[in-house]
Design an enzyme around this catalytic site. Sequence first.
Site, PDB file in Angstrom:
ATOM      1  N   ASP A  51       0.841  -1.205   0.000  1.00 51.29           N
ATOM      2  CA  ASP A  51       0.000   0.000   0.000  1.00 51.29           C
ATOM      3  C   ASP A  51       0.873   1.251   0.000  1.00 51.29           C
ATOM      4  O   ASP A  51       0.375   2.375  -0.047  1.00 51.29           O
ATOM      5  CB  ASP A  51      -1.027  -0.007   1.147  1.00 51.29           C
ATOM      6  CG  ASP A  51      -0.394  -0.004   2.525  1.00 51.29           C
ATOM      7  OD1 ASP A  51       0.848  -0.086   2.618  1.00 51.29           O
ATOM      8  OD2 ASP A  51      -1.141   0.072   3.526  1.00 51.29           O
ATOM      9  N   SER A  52       2.200   1.049  -0.008  1.00 52.61           N
ATOM     10  CA  SER A  52       3.118   2.166  -0.275  1.00 52.61           C
ATOM     11  C   SER A  52       2.788   2.813  -1.616  1.00 52.61           C
ATOM     12  O   SER A  52       3.241   3.925  -1.895  1.00 52.61           O
ATOM     13  CB  SER A  52       4.572   1.677  -0.273  1.00 52.61           C
ATOM     14  OG  SER A  52       4.722   0.542  -1.106  1.00 52.61           O
ATOM     15  N   GLU A 188       9.679  -4.211  10.137  1.00 52.64           N
ATOM     16  CA  GLU A 188      10.067  -2.902   9.593  1.00 52.64           C
ATOM     17  C   GLU A 188      10.650  -2.019  10.692  1.00 52.64           C
ATOM     18  O   GLU A 188      10.009  -1.808  11.737  1.00 52.64           O
ATOM     19  CB  GLU A 188       8.838  -2.231   8.944  1.00 52.64           C
ATOM     20  CG  GLU A 188       9.170  -0.859   8.352  1.00 52.64           C
ATOM     21  CD  GLU A 188       8.123  -0.342   7.368  1.00 52.64           C
ATOM     22  OE1 GLU A 188       7.174  -1.076   7.054  1.00 52.64           O
ATOM     23  OE2 GLU A 188       8.293   0.813   6.929  1.00 52.64           O
TER      24      GLU A 188
HETATM   25  O1  KIV Z   1       3.571  -1.032   1.613  1.00 56.26           O
HETATM   26  C1  KIV Z   1       4.710  -1.479   1.497  1.00 56.26           C
HETATM   27  O2  KIV Z   1       5.388  -1.324   0.485  1.00 56.26           O
HETATM   28  C2  KIV Z   1       5.256  -2.219   2.625  1.00 56.26           C
HETATM   29  C3  KIV Z   1       6.724  -2.483   2.649  1.00 56.26           C
HETATM   30  C4  KIV Z   1       7.451  -1.236   2.919  1.00 56.26           C
HETATM   31  C5  KIV Z   1       7.087  -3.573   3.586  1.00 56.26           C
HETATM   32  O3  KIV Z   1       4.534  -2.553   3.529  1.00 56.26           O
END
Ligand code: KIV
Length: 271
Positions: A51-52, A188
Amino acid sequence: MYGKDRGQPLTIPGLTKLKASGEKIACLTAYDATFAEALDAAGVDVILVGDSLGMVVQGRSSTLPVTVDHMVYHCAAVARGASRPVLIGDMPFLSFRDVDRALENAGRLMAEGGMQMVKLEGGGRIADITRRLVDAGIPVCAHLGLTPQSVHQLGGYRVQGRAEEEAERIVEDARSLEDAGASLLVLECVPDALAGRITESLGIPTIGIGAGPACDGQVLVLHDLLGLGSGPKARFVRNFMADAEDIPGALSAYVSSVKEGHYPGSEESYG
Ligand code: KIV
């Protein structure tokens, strides 16, 4: 034509075998078919549709506005591009607040989005939901430490588990999520010693981001690896484009650096 056949697809039990054999797991985020294909060609083992995407694709200041519809759209694009890696789709903010919602939304990421696993942020409080998803045949990746969907509760994007009590809670949460049936755990922004302790104590693989070299694998946000974006970069981010001729070269350098234990270095970890 995307999704070129690259031989036997990797499986979730295959990831546990990689942990047992000591081979590091290379994971990256992707949000579209073209990059999914490039990651597959570079030998990436796991693709996370994170969700990044709310930040790096949509230009938002957090992941909170991302919806299940957004996730399904990007998951389906990635699934069309990749054939060998294990595919994980992120469950967005509030999409797994109760069991019914979690089952319906995770089911969409699997059935419409073509994912093989879903990722849920949160500690022991989501153990029940994890168990119910696993019982329904939906593999789960847990996510502990800095959980960006809780950025406001955490007071910012900062390292978690430095205080002893907090570290013990993360260890306990990791155990309870493994007991609930999670197949993978993202850690994380936690101190490398804590990540090492958790990695040793679990049978399932850990995938670190800002969690030091002792994890069973590593993940980075694709745009960070490519040196894109103008904001300040976290300590664990390495720009693999700096020494590469092109994007495929940067992706291959990332995979070999993870596999050979050259990424992350101690200066890219938290004490
Ligand atoms: O949303 C994302 O890309 C993530 C990673 C940073 C682990 O959760």
